[in-house]
Design an enzyme around this catalytic site. Structure first.
Site, PDB file in Angstrom:
ATOM      1  CD  GLU A  47      -2.911   0.983   2.408  1.00 34.13           C
ATOM      2  OE1 GLU A  47      -3.900   1.742   2.433  1.00 34.13           O
ATOM      3  OE2 GLU A  47      -2.703   0.114   3.281  1.00 34.13           O
ATOM      4  CE  LYS A 116      -7.542   1.274   2.778  1.00 31.42           C
ATOM      5  NZ  LYS A 116      -6.340   1.398   3.651  1.00 31.42           N
ATOM      6  CB  CYS A 178      -4.715  -2.197   4.056  1.00 36.70           C
ATOM      7  SG  CYS A 178      -3.991  -2.439   5.695  1.00 36.70           S
ATOM      8  N   PRO A 356      21.445   1.486  29.404  1.00 33.76           N
ATOM      9  CG  PRO A 356      20.634   3.470  30.285  1.00 33.76           C
ATOM     10  CD  PRO A 356      20.537   2.595  29.074  1.00 33.76           C
ATOM     11  CG  LEU A 357      22.384  -4.737  31.568  1.00 33.75           C
ATOM     12  CD1 LEU A 357      21.062  -5.090  30.893  1.00 33.75           C
ATOM     13  CD2 LEU A 357      23.520  -5.551  30.956  1.00 33.75           C
ATOM     14  CB  SER A 358      18.860  -1.694  35.853  1.00 35.18           C
ATOM     15  OG  SER A 358      17.842  -2.633  35.516  1.00 35.18           O
ATOM     16  N   GLY A 359      20.316  -4.711  35.643  1.00 33.29           N
ATOM     17  CA  GLY A 359      20.258  -5.996  36.331  1.00 33.29           C
ATOM     18  C   GLY A 359      18.851  -6.487  36.552  1.00 33.29           C
ATOM     19  N   GLY A 360      17.849  -5.727  36.064  1.00 31.61           N
ATOM     20  CA  GLY A 360      16.454  -6.146  36.134  1.00 31.61           C
ATOM     21  C   GLY A 360      15.994  -6.768  34.833  1.00 31.61           C
ATOM     22  CB  SER A 363      17.641  -3.042  31.487  1.00 34.15           C
ATOM     23  OG  SER A 363      18.091  -3.775  32.599  1.00 34.15           O
TER      24      SER A 363
END
Length: 714
Positions: A47, A116, A178, A356-360, A363
């Site tokens: 489309e 359409k 669509c 930012p890798l927080s450990g949770g 992330s």
């Protein structure tokens, strides 16, 4: 009826990009050539593929229409595209009204322009903002071509309206676009009764978890009901916005699947072909006599004759029918956001991602999605015959001879993770982050930001003479919240500094896109600090709920075999913004006053079922085994927090859209951001219902949660 009525048709999914006219033209041409090489007589594209579906307010600009017609001129004058019936799409202005149109051309002539008839205008779709639907059913009128087009085609006018294509061997082809497949009375129903045997659908249907199942079921059941060949071509990739179109071209005959493409491939072009017998359609329909009675009285569509013969032009064997292939939701999360990130990265020309890798687990989920992207790139380089993915990765890494063969090695080149610890952070989260980074292969760093926080607080104390304290140390609620927020906001500022300069410190060029990691449940209730690590350039999990993320992480354990994942699954979600004492450890669900399971239900009822406070209470009273007073307090708590924190949704990071209850204020969830958080009338109705006992169930357990107790945690 001819004994040989075999036709070869092609459905093409293209990764088009809004306003990228040269790139879009190249991909259209390439797909047509691939279709021709495979013997196809009909090629169906996506489309609005000439300009790209996601132009939005650029549709208002005359430039967009002008460049569309310029691209159309290039297509119809390209002699390599002859001898195949081509369906393409672009906006067309007719009698001062803008329409979303399918354009059919063959052998350097424009055959038909079909506007359409049913526009998509729900969820994030806004077609009625730009286009008008064609309202005159079964009506065709002349369209005056732009002069430079008519000079090329020697056609001053072409048919425009609601008609069907008819070939020299009396095979009729109808067009849907669509949304027209999804409406209750689709055009293919009436067309089928008027002997149209082939239907083409040029689509821009974006990915939603579990949506492909519905899409395939709908096409199969539609064709099983009316009979016919259905060619469905869906856009793929990110064309410049929050949505990701998931491709998966389909060809169906009489309800049976003849061809299915991939859902999340990284290649820009995918062409699926099938050889089918038109006689199967005739035989299928004639066996239902009630259909023949309806067909005998139907109002006919105008026919636009194209000088092409379809039946019997191929000697290839008929395509075998196949079973549909579906990804479970956890695989969709694995591949969908990853392909979206890849498109954004390569088209933005940035050098990679910073997280930012927080450990949770949130992330961690984002990190695993980037890892999935790297796996997909390595696989695509092995499979990509035109080397588009390889060219893109060499451009991004600035390594002209690099060929990725190891996802972890590629991840180290594209992905930087950073653990930003404070005095409130635990050794467990720091260890988890480092272990996952090693498993994935990311370039990982760990920094302590206490000195930055203390510097800011010292400035505050110097000017005010006051020093705020945490609640655990005798401070007030407002002090406690401010001290949590300053930690979170320092992480955002520090993250952006590292994202800009970390490559410079490594002797590499370019800067990184910052990824955020707030899930849909937390965004819904506002459980995040405004302008913390929920803020970034992109958020691949911003519309994914916690439960689906957990299942995704478990899937990654099986798929990638990373040993560090176990520790994330068992960890209790915590922001780690308050001091840990003997009597208190901060947890997300304790802070929110609602569990993630409860937020999942609430989010769906609010958005998908369109319920306010009172009707949500009524709905949940049938779903949750909970005393009425406790249930009422939870509903009130949610709407209080929702009202107080709605302003955060106005600045939420652009997120991958794949859940239907996303609170993203930008286009998808349009609501005020200044509410009366008391909800006086709504809450009074809930209270009156509780007192009357109308919806009460028999519960033996007393209520353990009150609005007063949970409100103290806001």
């Amino acid at each position: 009826m001819s004994t040989n009525q075999k036709v070869c048709v092609a459905a093409c999914s293209l990764n088009q990009w809004a306003l990228d006219f040269d790139g879009n033209y190249s991909r259209i041409c390439n797909s047509i050539m691939q279709a021709k090489e495979r013997g196809a007589q009909i090629r169906v594209g996506t489309e609005l593929e000439i300009c790209g579906y996601g132009c939005y307010d650029h549709f208002y600009e005359p430039d967009t229409l002008h460049h569309c017609w310029q691209t159309m001129a290039r297509l119809i004058t390209n002699t390599d595209l002859k001898n195949i019936l081509v369906f393409t799409g672009m906006p067309v202005m007719h009698r001062g009204v803008l329409y979303n149109c399918t354009i059919v051309f063959y052998n350097q002539k424009i055959c038909f322009i079909r506007p359409k008839r049913h526009l998509a205008n729900e969820q994030n779709y806004r077609e009625m903002r730009y286009f008008v639907n064609w309202k005159r059913a079964r009506h065709v009128e002349p369209y005056i071509l732009p002069k430079f087009i008519s000079t090329l085609t020697k056609q001053p006018k072409v048919p425009f309206g609601d008609g069907v294509i008819s070939t020299l061997d009396n095979i009729d082809i109808g067009v849907e676009s669509c949304e027209e497949l999804f409406v209750p009375h689709s055009p293919h129903i009436d067309m089928s009764l008027d002997d149209v045997s082939i239907f083409v659908n040029m689509s821009a249907s974006h990915h939603i978890l579990r949506k492909l199942n519905y899409r395939i079921d709908l096409i199969q059941h539609s064709m099983k009901k009316v009979g016919g060949i259905y060619i469905y071509s869906n856009q793929k990739g990110c064309d410049g916005d929050r949505t990701n179109y998931d491709g998966c071209p389909l060809i169906v005959c009489n309800g049976k699947l003849a061809a299915q493409g991939t859902q999340f491939g990284l290649q820009d072009i995918e062409v699926k072909t099938a050889v089918l017998d038109i006689n199967e359609v005739y035989n299928y329909r004639s066996a239902v006599i009630s259909r023949s009675h309806q067909s005998s009285t139907v109002e006919h569509y105008p026919r636009i004759t194209v000088e092409i013969t379809l039946g019997g032009s191929t000697d290839e064997p008929l395509s075998p029918y196949i079973e549909p292939r579906y990804h479970p939701p956890e695989e969709e999360i694995c591949y969908g956001p990853a392909s979206w990130l890849w498109d954004y990265l390569r088209r933005s020309k940035m050098s990679g991602f910073f997280l930012p890798l927080s450990g949770g687990i949130d992330s961690a989920s984002v990190a695993l999605i980037v890892s999935s992207m790297c796996h997909m790139i390595v696989y695509a380089v092995e499979q990509d015959q035109d080397n588009q993915v390889l060219r893109d990765i060499r451009s991004l890494t600035r390594l002209p001879n690099y060929t990725p063969t190891d996802p972890a090695e590629l991840c180290e080149k594209l992905f930087v993770t950073c653990y930003m610890g404070t005095e409130n952070s635990s050794n467990e989260t720091q260890s988890r982050a480092a272990a996952l980074a090693r498993d994935i292969g990311t370039h990982h760093i760990s920094v302590n930001i206490d000195s930055i926080i203390q510097a800011i607080l010292s400035v505050f104390s110097m000017f005010t003479g006051k020093s705020p304290k945490f609640k655990a140390h005798g401070g007030s609620q407002v002090e406690n919240m401010a001290l949590q927020n300053i930690q979170a906001r320092v992480r955002m500022v520090t993250g952006y500094l590292f994202a800009q300069l970390i490559n410079w410190t490594r002797g590499k060029s370019g800067s990184l896109l910052v990824l955020s990691s707030a899930n849909v449940d937390e965004s819904l209730v506002g459980y995040m600090t405004k302008y913390d690590c929920s803020s970034g350039d992109l958020n691949p999990i911003g519309s994914i709920c916690k439960n689906d993320l957990k299942n995704f992480v478990l899937h990654c354990k099986e798929m990638f075999g990373f040993p560090s994942i176990d520790s994330f699954i068992s960890a209790v979600p915590t922001a780690e913004l308050e001091p840990i004492t003997e009597n208190y450890t901060q947890t997300d669900e304790e802070d929110m006053g609602l569990t993630y399971n409860e937020l999942n239900d609430i989010g769906r009822i609010r958005k998908i079922d369109r319920c306010g406070p009172f009707f949500m209470y009524k709905r949940l009273s049938c779903m949750w085994e909970m005393p009425p007073k406790e249930l009422g307090d939870k509903v009130k708590l949610f709407f209080q927090k929702y009202a107080m924190n709605r302003h955060k949704a106005c600045v939420v990071t652009p997120a991958y859209l794949c859940e239907q209850y996303s609170p993203d204020d930008n286009r998808f969830d349009l609501r005020p951001f200044l509410y009366n958080p008391k909800w006086d009338v709504q809450f009074r109705e809930i209270d009156n219902t509780i007192k009357s006992g109308v919806l009460a169930k028999q519960h033996t357990a007393p209520s353990t949660t009150t609005l007063d107790t949970v409100a103290k945690k806001m």
